[in-house]
Design an enzyme around this catalytic site. Structure first.
Site, mmCIF file in Angstrom:
data_model
loop_
_atom_site.group_PDB
_atom_site.id
_atom_site.type_symbol
_atom_site.label_atom_id
_atom_site.label_comp_id
_atom_site.label_asym_id
_atom_site.label_seq_id
_atom_site.Cartn_x
_atom_site.Cartn_y
_atom_site.Cartn_z
ATOM 1 N N CYS A 79 49.843 49.621 47.973
ATOM 2 C CA CYS A 79 48.909 49.362 47.333
ATOM 3 C C CYS A 79 47.782 48.349 48.030
ATOM 4 C CB CYS A 79 48.953 48.712 45.984
ATOM 5 S SG CYS A 79 47.643 48.156 44.847
ATOM 6 N N CYS A 82 46.977 43.519 45.763
ATOM 7 C CA CYS A 82 47.529 42.243 45.907
ATOM 8 C C CYS A 82 47.645 41.688 47.189
ATOM 9 C CB CYS A 82 48.788 42.061 45.149
ATOM 10 S SG CYS A 82 48.502 42.400 43.422
ATOM 11 N N GLN A 348 34.418 40.303 31.246
ATOM 12 C CA GLN A 348 35.370 39.807 32.418
ATOM 13 C C GLN A 348 36.631 40.197 32.256
ATOM 14 O OE1 GLN A 348 34.720 37.531 34.722
ATOM 15 N NE2 GLN A 348 32.344 37.303 34.371
ATOM 16 N N GLU A 398 18.878 39.809 33.538
ATOM 17 C CA GLU A 398 20.160 40.865 34.184
ATOM 18 C C GLU A 398 19.486 42.103 34.428
ATOM 19 O OE1 GLU A 398 23.477 41.175 34.830
ATOM 20 O OE2 GLU A 398 23.105 43.118 35.013
ATOM 21 N N CYS A 479 31.475 34.133 42.804
ATOM 22 C CA CYS A 479 32.560 34.790 43.102
ATOM 23 C C CYS A 479 32.784 35.103 44.796
ATOM 24 C CB CYS A 479 32.743 36.210 42.599
ATOM 25 S SG CYS A 479 31.193 37.424 42.807
HETATM 26 N N1 SAH Z 1 27.693 36.204 33.892
HETATM 27 C C1 SAH Z 1 28.015 37.618 33.376
HETATM 28 C C2 SAH Z 1 28.355 38.367 34.842
HETATM 29 C C3 SAH Z 1 28.043 38.102 36.239
HETATM 30 S S1 SAH Z 1 28.380 39.246 37.393
HETATM 31 C C4 SAH Z 1 29.324 37.640 32.833
HETATM 32 O O1 SAH Z 1 30.035 36.831 32.923
HETATM 33 O O2 SAH Z 1 29.131 38.474 31.943
HETATM 34 C C5 SAH Z 1 26.833 39.629 38.217
HETATM 35 C C6 SAH Z 1 25.860 40.275 37.281
HETATM 36 O O3 SAH Z 1 24.635 39.959 38.076
HETATM 37 C C7 SAH Z 1 26.023 41.642 37.082
HETATM 38 O O4 SAH Z 1 25.933 41.985 35.619
HETATM 39 C C8 SAH Z 1 25.087 42.544 37.802
HETATM 40 O O5 SAH Z 1 24.714 43.719 37.289
HETATM 41 C C9 SAH Z 1 23.758 41.526 37.877
HETATM 42 N N2 SAH Z 1 22.823 41.623 38.839
HETATM 43 C C10 SAH Z 1 22.962 42.060 40.173
HETATM 44 N N3 SAH Z 1 21.930 42.077 41.025
HETATM 45 C C11 SAH Z 1 21.002 41.358 39.998
HETATM 46 C C12 SAH Z 1 19.709 40.915 40.301
HETATM 47 N N4 SAH Z 1 19.197 41.053 41.507
HETATM 48 N N5 SAH Z 1 18.939 40.250 39.421
HETATM 49 C C13 SAH Z 1 19.660 40.153 37.958
HETATM 50 N N6 SAH Z 1 20.993 40.684 37.880
HETATM 51 C C14 SAH Z 1 21.623 41.197 38.895
#
Ligand code: SAH
Length: 525
Positions: A79, A82, A348, A398, A479
């Site tokens: 896979c 992991c 998440q 977002e 991340c």
């Molecule tokens: N804090 C959120 C998700 C974070 S993941 C939660 O916990 O649910 C990162 C997010 O950034 C994603 O939803 C993605 O769509 C968004 N994203 C990516 N590039 C971006 C940009 N340039 N401006 C704003 N949002 C963006």
């Protein structure tokens, strides 16, 4: 020393690279090797030699590392999902924390002392398996033409049969087997990527770990017109729904259920009766509450199409995230948020660790009730909503419009009225907002800016505006610690300093790790 292909070498593995491969050196020259863990002494064959490093394949394990463990999943090699299953969980955590600290020094330009001084204890998982609430299994055929589902082997597109991924919810196996039996019985064809023929592409299962509501969604190779015309007949939906609803399973899974729509009750402290410290055991029964299809006729490898049809039950499932007490062993507080999740919603995937991660972010934000907070890259507004009840006002940004729609729905669902959400790129929305509302300092000079960007980190136009806005605190949830470190450096050059940071493991057995960082203006306490 010159190395050549097929040369036999002896390697002592001393470290892991960022892909989770073991690193061992011969005369100072590093070799990367799969399935080797620090502490192993091995014989190996040289596979490829580059200028500054090489790749080797293990031949024999001369002396196994004390940190080596027997992988839980028999398929872990095929896979590749992991990368760290052969390493003890303790060492996995150590590796992840070290990776963050190294990046903060090397890329972030901070001294080892500064990084160590700001470090707070790594947050590991109590149960580093079966933590994912979402699984997407591709469906195909084996050599004998039997329906299989599992995962793509390595970076290929051939399916290795496996219905019991050790990261997914334990109920998944029973559900997958029921769908495959249904397909065999009615001769429903799996999708074939090469020809674009066949009906069932993927099986998506989402589980509300708190509500125990389960959603099963079959991704089918039909347009909406085709679905209306003959989809139900092709998929034999009535029988499928009957089969899934009838799942009352023994042995590995107990999908015997609470009554329709019933949420498992929490006791006063937010801990369900019979469970300690807010942890839910993984054997609590779940209930299928939603059976749906997703229509996808694309020929690329995007898993989900844009449209869904509910076959039975609810269009969405619900789940809850609890705010935890960071200063008291992450005990759950009574404060929680409810989320509605559709097959297409972003949510998440490791809810228990997400609670810890966002509770740390909330702690770093140090809110007292009156603050203005920006939450950039806010997704469905999870962090915004975590903070909203403890702040004056929240602005979320977002880029995905559907996520913002979900954020607004979730705000309303939780009675939160002080959150405003904007659709667009953070690096465009924020500068434009700053320009337009320059004299409304309550919004353009917030107390806190939270960012949670994707792996590539923040755009410099976004960071520049953040610096102009001069928040007292910046909370950076990341991340990818390499881009985090790059952005930390940028913010340091702009007058901020690293005050606290903490690694959180959201993805046990894999090389991924999350970090929360608190930066403050140099002139503040
Ligand atoms: N804090 C959120 C998700 C974070 S993941 C939660 O916990 O649910 C990162 C997010 O950034 C994603 O939803 C993605 O769509 C968004 N994203 C990516 N590039 C971006 C940009 N340039 N401006 C704003 N949002 C963006």
């Amino acid at each position: 020393m010159q190395f050549i292909k097929n040369q036999q070498i002896r390697l002592e593995i001393t470290d892991l690279n960022t892909d989770g491969e073991g690193i061992g050196k011969v005369d100072g020259f590093p070799f990367f090797m799969k399935d080797a863990v620090p502490g192993d002494v091995v014989t190996a064959t040289v596979m490829r030699v580059k200028k500054n490093y090489g790749y080797a394949r293990m031949q024999g394990l001369l002396s196994p590392s004390p940190y080596r463990v027997v992988p839980v999943c028999p398929q872990h090699k095929a896979c590749g999902g992991c990368q760290l299953q052969t390493l003890s969980y303790e060492k996995q955590m150590e590796f992840k924390e070290k990776k963050i600290a190294n990046n903060l020094c090397r890329i972030g330009g901070l001294s080892a002392e500064e990084v160590e001084k700001a470090r707070e204890p790594f947050v590991g998982m109590e149960e580093p398996f079966h933590y994912r609430n979402k699984a997407q299994y591709p469906v195909g055929k084996d050599r004998e033409g039997k329906v299989i589902c599992g995962f793509y082997a390595g970076r290929t597109h051939s399916i290795v049969a496996n219905t019991d991924c050790s990261l997914g919810a334990e109920e998944n196996g029973a559900i997958l087997r029921a769908v495959m039996e249904h397909m065999e019985r009615y001769q429903i064809s799996p999708y074939n990527e090469a020809t674009g023929q066949g009906l069932v592409r993927h099986i998506l299962i989402r589980t509300g770990f708190e509500s125990r509501q389960v959603m099963v969604c079959l991704v089918v190779n039909l347009s909406s017109a085709e679905w209306e015309k003959y989809g139900q007949e092709r998929l034999k939906t009535e029988a499928l729904v009957g089969k899934l609803r009838g799942l009352s399973l023994d042995g590995d899974c107990s999908l015997t259920c609470p009554e329709d729509g019933e949420m498992i009750q929490e006791s006063g402290k937010g801990v369900p009766d019979g469970f300690e410290k807010g942890e839910i055991t993984r054997n609590r029964p779940g209930k299928i509450c939603s059976i749906a299809v997703n229509l996808n006729i694309r020929r690329d490898n995007v898993i989900m199409g844009d449209e869904c049809r509910t076959l039975w039950g609810s269009d969405t499932i619900e789940d809850r995230l609890f705010i935890r007490d960071v200063s008291n062993e992450f005990q759950r507080t009574g404060d929680f948020l409810t989320f509605k999740i559709s097959p297409l919603s972003f949510y998440q995937v490791n809810p228990r660790q997400t609670e810890k991660l966002y509770s740390i972010a909330l702690d770093y934000a140090a809110l007292t009730g009156s603050e203005t907070v920006w939450d950039l890259y806010c997704g469905i507004g999870t962090i915004s909503l975590f903070m909203a009840r403890r702040a004056g006002q929240i602005c979320g940004v977002e880029v995905v419009p559907q996520a913002i729609e979900d954020a607004r729905t979730n705000a309303a669902l939780n009675g939160i009225t002080n959150a405003t959400f904007y659709v667009g790129k953070a690096e465009e929305v924020l500068p434009a907002f700053y320009k337009e509302h320059g004299n409304d300092t309550s919004l353009t000079h917030p107390d806190v800016i939270v960012v949670d960007p994707p792996r590539k980190g923040c755009d410099s136009a976004c960071l520049d505006t953040m610096l102009q806005m001069q928040p007292d605190r910046i909370v950076y949830v990341s991340c990818d610690s390499a881009t985090l470190a790059r952005d930390v450096r940028y913010l340091c050059e702009g007058g901020y300093e690293l005050r606290r940071w903490r690694g959180v493991d959201q993805f046990g057995q894999t090389v991924h790790v999350e970090t929360v960082v608190l930066m403050s203006r140099i002139d503040t306490q």
